[in-house]
Enzyme design. Structure first.
Site, PDB file in Angstrom:
ATOM      1  N   ARG A   4     -78.975  55.928 -44.639  1.00  9.83           N
ATOM      2  CA  ARG A   4     -78.766  55.119 -43.859  1.00  9.83           C
ATOM      3  C   ARG A   4     -80.034  53.917 -43.161  1.00  9.83           C
ATOM      4  O   ARG A   4     -81.311  55.057 -42.969  1.00  9.83           O
ATOM      5  CB  ARG A   4     -77.708  55.265 -43.470  1.00  9.83           C
ATOM      6  CG  ARG A   4     -78.125  56.713 -42.917  1.00  9.83           C
ATOM      7  CD  ARG A   4     -77.615  57.476 -41.658  1.00  9.83           C
ATOM      8  NE  ARG A   4     -77.815  57.050 -40.951  1.00  9.83           N
ATOM      9  CZ  ARG A   4     -79.092  57.089 -40.003  1.00  9.83           C
ATOM     10  NH1 ARG A   4     -80.018  57.594 -40.815  1.00  9.83           N
ATOM     11  NH2 ARG A   4     -79.685  55.922 -39.009  1.00  9.83           N
ATOM     12  N   GLY A   5     -79.780  53.567 -42.369  1.00 13.21           N
ATOM     13  CA  GLY A   5     -81.236  52.979 -41.141  1.00 13.21           C
ATOM     14  C   GLY A   5     -82.090  52.316 -42.451  1.00 13.21           C
ATOM     15  O   GLY A   5     -82.015  51.789 -43.321  1.00 13.21           O
ATOM     16  N   ALA A   6     -81.575  50.463 -41.515  1.00 16.14           N
ATOM     17  CA  ALA A   6     -81.852  49.598 -42.175  1.00 16.14           C
ATOM     18  C   ALA A   6     -82.517  49.610 -42.745  1.00 16.14           C
ATOM     19  O   ALA A   6     -83.295  49.205 -43.956  1.00 16.14           O
ATOM     20  CB  ALA A   6     -82.042  49.164 -40.752  1.00 16.14           C
TER      21      ALA A   6
ATOM     22  N   GLN B  52     -74.628  60.597 -35.882  1.00 15.35           N
ATOM     23  CA  GLN B  52     -76.448  60.446 -36.427  1.00 15.35           C
ATOM     24  C   GLN B  52     -77.741  61.280 -35.622  1.00 15.35           C
ATOM     25  O   GLN B  52     -78.694  61.500 -35.973  1.00 15.35           O
ATOM     26  CB  GLN B  52     -76.748  59.095 -36.753  1.00 15.35           C
ATOM     27  CG  GLN B  52     -75.911  58.606 -38.051  1.00 15.35           C
ATOM     28  CD  GLN B  52     -74.808  58.082 -37.007  1.00 15.35           C
ATOM     29  OE1 GLN B  52     -74.185  58.190 -36.024  1.00 15.35           O
ATOM     30  NE2 GLN B  52     -74.066  56.836 -37.034  1.00 15.35           N
TER      31      GLN B  52
ATOM     32  N   ASN C 253     -77.686  47.451 -32.594  1.00 16.70           N
ATOM     33  CA  ASN C 253     -77.784  48.747 -32.773  1.00 16.70           C
ATOM     34  C   ASN C 253     -76.326  49.888 -33.222  1.00 16.70           C
ATOM     35  O   ASN C 253     -75.973  48.849 -33.159  1.00 16.70           O
ATOM     36  CB  ASN C 253     -79.145  49.284 -32.450  1.00 16.70           C
ATOM     37  CG  ASN C 253     -79.336  50.441 -32.398  1.00 16.70           C
ATOM     38  OD1 ASN C 253     -80.045  50.630 -33.913  1.00 16.70           O
ATOM     39  ND2 ASN C 253     -79.775  51.870 -31.729  1.00 16.70           N
ATOM     40  N   LYS C 254     -76.744  50.653 -33.550  1.00 15.56           N
ATOM     41  CA  LYS C 254     -75.297  51.464 -33.749  1.00 15.56           C
ATOM     42  C   LYS C 254     -74.764  51.566 -31.776  1.00 15.56           C
ATOM     43  O   LYS C 254     -75.438  51.492 -31.360  1.00 15.56           O
ATOM     44  CB  LYS C 254     -75.865  53.104 -33.855  1.00 15.56           C
ATOM     45  CG  LYS C 254     -75.520  53.989 -33.657  1.00 15.56           C
ATOM     46  CD  LYS C 254     -74.150  53.862 -34.594  1.00 15.56           C
ATOM     47  CE  LYS C 254     -74.889  53.973 -36.228  1.00 15.56           C
ATOM     48  NZ  LYS C 254     -73.441  52.716 -36.807  1.00 15.56           N
TER      49      LYS C 254
ATOM     50  N   ASP D 183     -81.126  47.121 -36.377  1.00 12.95           N
ATOM     51  CA  ASP D 183     -80.906  46.903 -37.350  1.00 12.95           C
ATOM     52  C   ASP D 183     -81.427  45.207 -38.083  1.00 12.95           C
ATOM     53  O   ASP D 183     -81.066  44.907 -38.974  1.00 12.95           O
ATOM     54  CB  ASP D 183     -78.792  47.388 -38.075  1.00 12.95           C
ATOM     55  CG  ASP D 183     -78.937  48.763 -38.278  1.00 12.95           C
ATOM     56  OD1 ASP D 183     -78.721  49.176 -38.775  1.00 12.95           O
ATOM     57  OD2 ASP D 183     -78.990  49.106 -37.311  1.00 12.95           O
TER      58      ASP D 183
ATOM     59  N   ARG E 245     -72.891  46.838 -47.176  1.00  6.70           N
ATOM     60  CA  ARG E 245     -73.176  46.820 -45.527  1.00  6.70           C
ATOM     61  C   ARG E 245     -73.020  45.258 -44.706  1.00  6.70           C
ATOM     62  O   ARG E 245     -74.842  45.002 -45.625  1.00  6.70           O
ATOM     63  CB  ARG E 245     -73.615  48.314 -44.959  1.00  6.70           C
ATOM     64  CG  ARG E 245     -73.556  49.440 -45.479  1.00  6.70           C
ATOM     65  CD  ARG E 245     -74.164  50.421 -44.995  1.00  6.70           C
ATOM     66  NE  ARG E 245     -73.631  50.331 -43.251  1.00  6.70           N
ATOM     67  CZ  ARG E 245     -74.500  51.424 -42.134  1.00  6.70           C
ATOM     68  NH1 ARG E 245     -75.056  51.661 -42.598  1.00  6.70           N
ATOM     69  NH2 ARG E 245     -73.660  51.305 -40.724  1.00  6.70           N
TER      70      ARG E 245
END
Length: 366
Positions: free
Chosen positions: A55-57, A207, A258-259, A248, A100
């Site tokens: 995970r993470g762009a 996270q 973003n998150k 992201d 995603r």
């Protein structure tokens, strides 16, 4: 078979070309276990992205690039006809792209490989395959270089002893190495800046508590976990001199996805006069997306909120759950967007365009 490793001693995502495998740190096991897993099939790669094992762009982009290259290897083993190869290649590309929707790096990396195939149409399939391998490795190398430069630019905004707040995980676990929001923290650690970093736990997938706190502690940085609703209290007490988060997707006007929870942090930071810095490699900047309103926000499963980290269910059966994975921070709340080609400041419509022009010129000279 999985292998025990240390987070700081291995790349988050890597390619084992000889065995046609992608090696990732399985982030769903952290912080309890630090293990790598090996992905071979397209289904495994798709699920690893969707289920947040990777995970993470930037890390998603690197993984997708490797995944599509491995799909191309498999396709090439069955045909030497370019048209047949490309038809199957596009199907594999679309399949991985569906894992995603919000992180632009996913489609960006896949489109990079697609352009390589189209640019090599007159060549043999083995030659196309070699070009794809080169491009997939370049995407990873660019990620490593970009994150290091982010760290240098980010560190220029800080003083020794600063208290920093970060949300979610934009660390090395979200990239190949260094990370985005954490890059200046790691460089500062090497130079004796003695930062104190506060990590929002980041509900509902945690996270910040599971991933960011783990990697920062492993690197020796002074780290404190706070619940998401404690940042206002912390800033009011003057313990935070800057907020560093990843993203992201960056829209052309400087709105950033973003998150979930990032926009709330930005609103609080604005109230207390704390600078809000978005750490964004240019691969996350989408000049074709005009504003944050145009960004598709991924909706996640209700169980992440009601059950995931609990021994027993923590909400009534049948209750409705709203669980967007991201939110959009309005550009008016952002102090600066830090990229590997410089720092963009308001008005972002102008500064981001300039950053992308600098990047285009740099790529011409490479």
């Amino acid at each position: 078979m999985s292998e025990k490793i240390s987070i700081m001693d291995i790349d988050t995502v890597s390619l084992d070309d000889e065995n046609s495998q992608i090696v990732i740190i399985d982030q769903t096991l952290l912080p309890y276990e630090t293990k790598t897993i090996r992905l071979t099939s397209q289904k495994q790669i798709w699920e690893a992205i969707y289920k947040l094992q990777v995970r993470g762009a930037p890390a998603i982009g690197v993984c997708a690039g490797f995944g599509l290259y491995l799909a191309a290897k498999e396709i090439a083993a069955g045909t030497q006809d370019y048209d047949e190869f490309y038809e199957a290649f596009v199907k594999a590309k679309d399949y991985l792209d569906s894992s995603r929707p919000t992180a632009v790096n996913l489609s960006w990396a896949l489109n990079q490989l697609d352009r390589v195939v189209c640019a090599n149409k007159g060549k043999s399939v083995p030659e196309v395959l070699e070009a794809l391998h080169k491009e997939a490795m370049r995407i990873q190398e660019e990620d490593i270089r970009a994150c290091y430069k982010l760290g240098e630019y980010g560190l220029s905004l800080l003083k020794k002893g600063d208290g920093l707040l970060t949300h979610c995980n934009a660390g090395k676990l979200a990239a190949t190495r260094y990370g985005m929001a954490t890059a200046p923290m790691y460089l500062g650690q090497e130079k004796g800046y003695n930062f104190h970093v506060y990590c929002d736990e980041t509900r509902p997938v945690l996270q910040g508590a599971r991933l960011t706190a783990k990697e920062l502690m492993d690197s020796g940085i002074d780290t404190t976990v706070i619940c998401d609703n404690m940042s206002s209290s912390l800033m009011k007490e003057g313990k935070v001199q800057a907020v560093f988060v990843g993203c992201d997707r960056v829209a052309a006007n400087g709105d950033t996805a973003n998150k979930i929870g990032t926009s709330g942090v930005a609103i609080i930071a604005k109230h207390y006069g704390v600078p809000m810095y978005i750490m964004a490699p240019t691969s996350t900047i989408d000049m074709n997306t005009a504003t944050g309103a145009d960004i598709k926000i991924e909706q996640r499963a209700a169980e992440e909120v009601t059950e995931m980290w609990y021994e027993k269910r923590m909400a009534p059966e049948g209750v409705k759950v709203y669980n967007p994975s991201f939110d959009v921070t309005d550009n008016s709340l952002i102090t600066a967007i830090v990229t590997e080609y410089g720092i963009a400041r308001p008005p972002f419509t102008e500064s981001l365009k300039k950053i992308m022009e600098i990047k285009a010129e740099a790529m011409k000279q490479e």
